[in-house]
Each structure stands twice: as structure tokens, then as C-alpha cells.
Design an enzyme around this catalytic site. Sequence first.
Site, PDB file in Angstrom:
ATOM      1  N   ASP A   1     -70.949  17.984 -33.899  1.00  0.00           N
ATOM      2  CA  ASP A   1     -69.999  18.267 -34.907  1.00  0.00           C
ATOM      3  C   ASP A   1     -68.465  18.263 -34.061  1.00  0.00           C
ATOM      4  O   ASP A   1     -68.402  18.102 -32.754  1.00  0.00           O
ATOM      5  CB  ASP A   1     -69.912  19.624 -35.308  1.00  0.00           C
ATOM      6  CG  ASP A   1     -71.225  19.824 -36.188  1.00  0.00           C
ATOM      7  OD1 ASP A   1     -71.573  18.850 -36.900  1.00  0.00           O
ATOM      8  OD2 ASP A   1     -71.407  20.939 -36.973  1.00  0.00           O
TER       9      ASP A   1
ATOM     10  N   LYS B   1     -67.051  16.779 -39.092  1.00  0.00           N
ATOM     11  CA  LYS B   1     -66.161  17.370 -40.233  1.00  0.00           C
ATOM     12  C   LYS B   1     -65.012  18.102 -40.295  1.00  0.00           C
ATOM     13  O   LYS B   1     -65.034  18.985 -39.500  1.00  0.00           O
ATOM     14  CB  LYS B   1     -67.040  18.116 -41.455  1.00  0.00           C
ATOM     15  CG  LYS B   1     -68.350  17.331 -41.812  1.00  0.00           C
ATOM     16  CD  LYS B   1     -69.285  18.175 -42.925  1.00  0.00           C
ATOM     17  CE  LYS B   1     -70.283  17.373 -43.292  1.00  0.00           C
ATOM     18  NZ  LYS B   1     -70.006  16.416 -44.335  1.00  0.00           N
TER      19      LYS B   1
ATOM     20  N   MET C   1     -62.516  28.766 -42.106  1.00  0.00           N
ATOM     21  CA  MET C   1     -61.656  27.757 -42.697  1.00  0.00           C
ATOM     22  C   MET C   1     -60.909  28.148 -44.000  1.00  0.00           C
ATOM     23  O   MET C   1     -60.962  27.520 -45.014  1.00  0.00           O
ATOM     24  CB  MET C   1     -62.957  26.902 -43.304  1.00  0.00           C
ATOM     25  CG  MET C   1     -63.722  26.261 -42.202  1.00  0.00           C
ATOM     26  SD  MET C   1     -65.392  25.557 -42.706  1.00  0.00           S
ATOM     27  CE  MET C   1     -66.505  26.991 -43.478  1.00  0.00           C
TER      28      MET C   1
END
Length: 286
Positions: A52, A74, A189
Site C-alpha cells: 500500500d 490508494k 481518514m
Amino acid sequence: MIDDTQISLPAHDWPDFPAGLVWLVGAGPGEPGLLTLQALHALRSADIIVHDALVDPRILDWRRPGTELEYAGKRGGRPSAVQRDISLRLIELSRSGKRVLRLKGGDPFVFGRGGEEAQTLVQAGVPIRLTPGISAGIGGLAFAGIPVTHRDVNQAVTFLTGHDQSGLTPSAIDWEALSRGSPVIVMYMAMKHLDQITGNLLEMGRDANEPLAIVSNATLPDMKVLETTLGRAAADAQANDMQAPAIVCLGRVVAMRQVIDWMGQLRGEAVRDMDPLGTEASSQVS
């Protein structure tokens, strides 16, 4: 300087990593030293590492010579790999006879889509192994001197994601119940929608003066911590250029940083308040 790649792992019955296995591993919140020994064993055994965006490059440097790297990161608001394509690629690599390490930031099962990937692999008949990692919502806050639980503050903590599958503020959250029922809320997030999230909590009766902290790049050398309040969080985050990746923590536990900011104290900074929760005064009164 010691060459870390030459340090032998301690004697242990380490798991096998046969050809065709996909090993889902949590890389922790960032600091390489927080990697588990089992994760290090996997790094040194894999044929290919599919990693990641939030996996620290220093961790990848610990792989054995010749191990391939494949990026599958991502990042919000940027071109990113599609989840289904990542899962199909893992299946393809497994069927080609590779020992595949799927390395994910934090813990794969804490807002890391590890469950989705594992399910897809099992449905495709691919053998898997799972190794957890330290989640940023716990370890990252600890590095900043913020305990997610404290017996004088909370007997429960809620973890939430700041966006749903569409990238918008989660619509399935019962904001009223969350505001009333969780003394400490840890948000992953959440920076993109921080204004809306804090607004939802305020609208449901949460105190605007409640302590809130934002920890950006938790555990890394450029870690940045902002202490503010629920009512001022969005404005202060913008004024102080707080950037993702970041963990947001709401609750009185944030005040504990005034006494256990261990990194600041090691730099010679004075303790700001020996009893930020006022528990000593309360115990004397009782």
C-alpha cells in the site's frame, strides 16, 4: 552502523511460506521498528510484495535481495488502484507460483479492506495467512502521548472511518447515538470531511470545547500533532496545514498529552500539567 538486514531473527517455529500462498500482513502505523517479527519473517521470505501507499519505504528495504515490489496504493483524491483489480492481481500472482506478501499499512482488518481481499482469495481457492499489525488509531495516538482509554475518562471507544465507499461522509453512522454513547471517538481518514463530521457531532449535542487532537504522519519523523477542540477543529486544521494521512481523536483522553507527551519530554520540554484530568483533586475531595 549495524546492517539490519543481516540481523538474524530469534529462534522460533516461524510459519512456512509455500509457493502460491498469499500472506496478508499489517505493516503498522509507519515507524519500521513497530513491525512485528512475523511480518519481518514474511518480508524476508516473499517472492513479491504487493504494498500500500502508507507502507514506509524503509520497511520495504528489509526485504530479501531479489524480491519484487508492486505498488497497489490508494490515496484519497488521487488516481488509485481499483480494489477488484488488486484482488485479481493477487490471485494471478498466487496461481503463477509466487510467494505473495500483501503488505498493508496499520492493521489489514481496521479500515484496510483486508477482509474483502481475504474473502476474495478464499473464494478463488487461494491459500492465505494473516498477520495483524499495530493500528494507527491505537499506536499512532500512543506515539503522540494520547491513550485511547483511561479509566477516569472512558470504558468504551469508537473507531470510525471518515468516508464511505463513495468517498463521502459515512451515511450509515447514527450520529446522535455516537455523540451520546461514545466518550472517545477515533477517526481514520477523516481530514477531507472533518468540517462535516465535527458539524454532525456538534449538531447532536457534543460539547464544542471538548478536546480534540489531530496526529498527522503518526510515528514518522515528520509527525505533527495539533491539539484543539471539537468546535475549532476544522478551522485549526486548515490554519495549521494538517495533512492526511492523519488520525483524529475526540475526547478527554486528549488532555492526557499534557502530562505524557513523552517525545516532547525527551527533547527537554517541560510537563504542561501533571494532572490534566483533575483526578488528584477529585480523589482528595472524596
